[in-house]
Design a protein around this motif. Sequence first.
Motif, PDB file in Angstrom:
ATOM      1  N   SER A 125     -29.561  -5.851 111.806  1.00 51.17           N
ATOM      2  CA  SER A 125     -30.613  -5.684 112.810  1.00 51.17           C
ATOM      3  C   SER A 125     -31.740  -4.794 112.301  1.00 51.17           C
ATOM      4  CB  SER A 125     -30.025  -5.106 114.097  1.00 51.17           C
ATOM      5  OG  SER A 125     -29.361  -3.879 113.868  1.00 51.17           O
ATOM      6  N   GLU A 126     -31.426  -3.723 111.582  1.00 54.75           N
ATOM      7  CA  GLU A 126     -32.476  -2.833 111.080  1.00 54.75           C
ATOM      8  C   GLU A 126     -33.334  -3.532 110.039  1.00 54.75           C
ATOM      9  OE1 GLU A 126     -30.799   0.815 109.727  1.00 54.75           O
ATOM     10  OE2 GLU A 126     -30.056   1.414 111.717  1.00 54.75           O
ATOM     11  N   GLU A 127     -32.698  -4.327 109.194  1.00 56.54           N
ATOM     12  CA  GLU A 127     -33.459  -5.060 108.177  1.00 56.54           C
ATOM     13  C   GLU A 127     -34.375  -6.085 108.838  1.00 56.54           C
ATOM     14  OE1 GLU A 127     -32.669  -8.016 104.338  1.00 56.54           O
ATOM     15  OE2 GLU A 127     -31.008  -6.931 105.286  1.00 56.54           O
ATOM     16  N   LEU A 128     -33.877  -6.753 109.870  1.00 58.88           N
ATOM     17  CA  LEU A 128     -34.701  -7.740 110.575  1.00 58.88           C
ATOM     18  C   LEU A 128     -35.915  -7.073 111.230  1.00 58.88           C
ATOM     19  CD1 LEU A 128     -31.873  -9.885 112.222  1.00 58.88           C
ATOM     20  CD2 LEU A 128     -33.431 -10.631 110.411  1.00 58.88           C
ATOM     21  N   GLN A 129     -35.659  -5.905 111.850  1.00 58.18           N
ATOM     22  CA  GLN A 129     -36.759  -5.185 112.480  1.00 58.18           C
ATOM     23  C   GLN A 129     -37.787  -4.737 111.461  1.00 58.18           C
ATOM     24  OE1 GLN A 129     -34.567  -2.122 114.571  1.00 58.18           O
ATOM     25  NE2 GLN A 129     -34.635  -3.250 116.504  1.00 58.18           N
ATOM     26  N   SER A 130     -37.334  -4.365 110.264  1.00 58.95           N
ATOM     27  CA  SER A 130     -38.256  -3.865 109.238  1.00 58.95           C
ATOM     28  C   SER A 130     -39.216  -4.943 108.744  1.00 58.95           C
ATOM     29  CB  SER A 130     -37.466  -3.293 108.050  1.00 58.95           C
ATOM     30  OG  SER A 130     -36.797  -4.336 107.348  1.00 58.95           O
ATOM     31  N   ILE A 131     -38.821  -6.210 108.907  1.00 61.46           N
ATOM     32  CA  ILE A 131     -39.705  -7.299 108.480  1.00 61.46           C
ATOM     33  C   ILE A 131     -40.331  -8.006 109.678  1.00 61.46           C
ATOM     34  CG2 ILE A 131     -38.520  -7.654 106.299  1.00 61.46           C
ATOM     35  CD1 ILE A 131     -37.042 -10.000 107.513  1.00 61.46           C
ATOM     36  N   GLY A 132     -40.240  -7.343 110.848  1.00 69.71           N
ATOM     37  CA  GLY A 132     -40.931  -7.843 112.017  1.00 69.71           C
ATOM     38  C   GLY A 132     -40.224  -8.928 112.794  1.00 69.71           C
ATOM     39  N   LEU A 133     -38.915  -9.088 112.591  1.00 71.75           N
ATOM     40  CA  LEU A 133     -38.155 -10.106 113.306  1.00 71.75           C
ATOM     41  C   LEU A 133     -37.322  -9.458 114.411  1.00 71.75           C
ATOM     42  CD1 LEU A 133     -36.912 -12.355 110.339  1.00 71.75           C
ATOM     43  CD2 LEU A 133     -38.869 -12.741 111.861  1.00 71.75           C
ATOM     44  N   ASP A 134     -37.154 -10.159 115.508  1.00 67.60           N
ATOM     45  CA  ASP A 134     -36.380  -9.666 116.641  1.00 67.60           C
ATOM     46  C   ASP A 134     -34.902  -9.966 116.399  1.00 67.60           C
ATOM     47  OD1 ASP A 134     -35.215  -8.998 119.034  1.00 67.60           O
ATOM     48  OD2 ASP A 134     -36.646 -10.076 120.290  1.00 67.60           O
ATOM     49  N   PRO A 135     -34.052  -8.935 116.305  1.00 71.76           N
ATOM     50  CA  PRO A 135     -32.612  -9.165 116.078  1.00 71.76           C
ATOM     51  C   PRO A 135     -31.979 -10.050 117.140  1.00 71.76           C
ATOM     52  CG  PRO A 135     -33.157  -6.867 115.732  1.00 71.76           C
ATOM     53  CD  PRO A 135     -34.374  -7.499 116.331  1.00 71.76           C
ATOM     54  N   ASP A 136     -32.518 -10.024 118.372  1.00 71.76           N
ATOM     55  CA  ASP A 136     -31.965 -10.860 119.437  1.00 71.76           C
ATOM     56  C   ASP A 136     -32.139 -12.351 119.150  1.00 71.76           C
ATOM     57  OD1 ASP A 136     -31.161  -8.631 120.822  1.00 71.76           O
ATOM     58  OD2 ASP A 136     -32.949  -8.558 122.099  1.00 71.76           O
ATOM     59  N   ASP A 137     -33.074 -12.671 118.248  1.00 67.94           N
ATOM     60  CA  ASP A 137     -33.283 -14.074 117.878  1.00 67.94           C
ATOM     61  C   ASP A 137     -32.400 -14.491 116.708  1.00 67.94           C
ATOM     62  OD1 ASP A 137     -35.229 -14.354 119.836  1.00 67.94           O
ATOM     63  OD2 ASP A 137     -36.857 -13.772 118.475  1.00 67.94           O
ATOM     64  N   HIS A 138     -31.616 -13.547 116.182  1.00 72.32           N
ATOM     65  CA  HIS A 138     -30.783 -13.824 115.004  1.00 72.32           C
ATOM     66  C   HIS A 138     -29.384 -13.250 115.204  1.00 72.32           C
ATOM     67  CE1 HIS A 138     -34.322 -15.176 112.662  1.00 72.32           C
ATOM     68  NE2 HIS A 138     -34.958 -14.249 113.346  1.00 72.32           N
ATOM     69  N   VAL A 139     -28.802 -13.551 116.344  1.00 70.88           N
ATOM     70  CA  VAL A 139     -27.455 -13.069 116.653  1.00 70.88           C
ATOM     71  C   VAL A 139     -26.431 -13.915 115.898  1.00 70.88           C
ATOM     72  CG1 VAL A 139     -25.759 -12.763 118.495  1.00 70.88           C
ATOM     73  CG2 VAL A 139     -28.173 -12.280 118.927  1.00 70.88           C
ATOM     74  N   PRO A 140     -25.475 -13.283 115.193  1.00 68.74           N
ATOM     75  CA  PRO A 140     -24.458 -14.069 114.477  1.00 68.74           C
ATOM     76  C   PRO A 140     -23.592 -14.867 115.452  1.00 68.74           C
ATOM     77  CG  PRO A 140     -23.893 -11.731 114.492  1.00 68.74           C
ATOM     78  CD  PRO A 140     -25.291 -11.836 115.009  1.00 68.74           C
ATOM     79  N   VAL A 141     -23.290 -16.098 115.075  1.00 64.12           N
ATOM     80  CA  VAL A 141     -22.538 -17.006 115.940  1.00 64.12           C
ATOM     81  C   VAL A 141     -21.148 -17.246 115.360  1.00 64.12           C
ATOM     82  CG1 VAL A 141     -22.462 -19.301 116.989  1.00 64.12           C
ATOM     83  CG2 VAL A 141     -24.673 -18.143 116.662  1.00 64.12           C
TER      84      VAL A 141
END
Length: 235
Positions: free
Chosen positions: A207-223
């Motif tokens: 989640s921190e890496e996703l936020q650092s590149i401007g992506l919302d972690p809620d859009d990349h939840v592991p399934v």
Amino acid sequence: MEGNGASGGQPVSGPGDVPKPYARRRYYTPDDVARHCSGHDCWVTLFGKVFDLTHLLAQYKGPLASPITEAAGGDVTHWFDPETKEARRYVDPQSCLEGVYCPQGRFIHVGPIYPDSAWATDFGTPWWRDERYQIGDLTRKTRTVRLLNLLTRQTTDLVVCSEETLEEIQERYLPYNFQAASYTWKRLAVPLDMSKTLDENGMPDDSEELQSIGLDPDDHVPVIHLYFNDDLTEG
């Protein structure tokens, strides 16, 4: 025993109104604690530990119980000294006597600043050092996992503790599917080890890496895909 009725610290004779027994967890999320937010169902966190003070409040009534009741479901670490792990102390500017600093008011097992003949000290171990009230640890970090039931096509998002194994996450899933143990859990078609955490199963928290590149972690939840063991159509 502690104090008397006037001081608000006397134990009452009955067991009080306490919740039914429950299964303890190793770790709890802040939301888990926040659900227990009344005098009849009171959890608090203190230095990363979760305390169930419901039975304590069932024994003690009056003003000394009020600060704990008002803090139910939240954190009380700021009431205590991080070095001594005891209630914070200060010097009263009027009496120049040292006492316990209680910004929300004196609470159970904290003595008065001034001598009080009604105050008894034979209550034993104060609740913040009594392991009977500790029910587990507060998670260091929560994360969200998405469970996709391939039999029903139902999707469930769970907020879990990063320290929990998949077996423990499965326990959290039971209210949504009472047959949760009848499924094989897989990630990218590979069976997961239920005795290990998400990280240990190759699903790190990014989640921190996703936020650092401007992506919302809620859009990349592991399934995680759940395959019903008796359903031969799902391989």
